[in-house]
Design a protein around this motif. Structure first.
Motif, PDB file in Angstrom:
ATOM      1  N   LYS A  19       0.817  -1.211   0.000  1.00  0.00           N
ATOM      2  CA  LYS A  19       0.000   0.000   0.000  1.00  0.00           C
ATOM      3  C   LYS A  19       0.850   1.260   0.000  1.00  0.00           C
ATOM      4  N   ALA A  20       1.927   1.294   0.777  1.00  0.00           N
ATOM      5  CA  ALA A  20       2.784   2.483   0.848  1.00  0.00           C
ATOM      6  C   ALA A  20       3.375   2.812  -0.524  1.00  0.00           C
ATOM      7  N   ARG A  22       2.030   1.866  -3.556  1.00  0.00           N
ATOM      8  CA  ARG A  22       0.915   2.307  -4.414  1.00  0.00           C
ATOM      9  C   ARG A  22       0.547   3.753  -4.148  1.00  0.00           C
ATOM     10  N   GLU A  23       0.450   4.111  -2.895  1.00  0.00           N
ATOM     11  CA  GLU A  23       0.061   5.475  -2.544  1.00  0.00           C
ATOM     12  C   GLU A  23       1.144   6.482  -2.913  1.00  0.00           C
ATOM     13  N   LYS A  26       0.938   6.839  -6.576  1.00  0.00           N
ATOM     14  CA  LYS A  26      -0.426   7.130  -7.047  1.00  0.00           C
ATOM     15  C   LYS A  26      -0.889   6.128  -8.109  1.00  0.00           C
ATOM     16  N   LYS A  28      -3.162   3.026  -9.471  1.00  0.00           N
ATOM     17  CA  LYS A  28      -4.565   2.641  -9.279  1.00  0.00           C
ATOM     18  C   LYS A  28      -4.814   1.236  -9.818  1.00  0.00           C
TER      19      LYS A  28
END
Length: 72
Positions: A19-20, A22-23, A26, A28
Motif C-alpha cells: 500500500k505504501a 501504491r500510494e 499514485k 490505481k
C-alpha cells in the motif's frame, strides 16, 4: 515508503504491491505496467496513457537521427 516494503509471489504467480508503494506512486487498480529486465532484477514501470505522451517529442529533428545505416 521504506525499503523494507516487500511482497511475496503467490502460488498463482501474483504479487500485491504494498500500500505504501501504491500510494507514493499514485498507482490505481487496473493500471497497466511493463516489466523490464535489469541485471538480476526487474523494473516495474507504468505504461503511460496516450494523452500523457502528447508533446513528448516537441522539437525533435527526425532527419539523421540514426547512429548507423540500415543495409538492405
Amino acid at each position: 515508503m521504506k525499503m523494507s516494503d516487500t511482497a511475496t509471489l503467490s502460488a498463482k504467480f501474483q504479487i500485491s504491491i504494498p500500500k505504501a508503494v501504491r500510494e507514493a506512486r499514485k498507482w490505481k487498480a487496473g493500471q497497466e505496467f511493463a516489466f523490464i529486465p535489469k541485471g538480476s532484477g526487474v523494473l516495474l514501470v507504468p505504461v503511460p496513457e496516450r494523452d500523457q505522451l502528447a508533446g513528448i517529442a516537441k522539437g525533435a529533428k527526425p532527419k539523421n537521427y540514426r547512429d548507423r545505416q540500415d543495409r538492405f
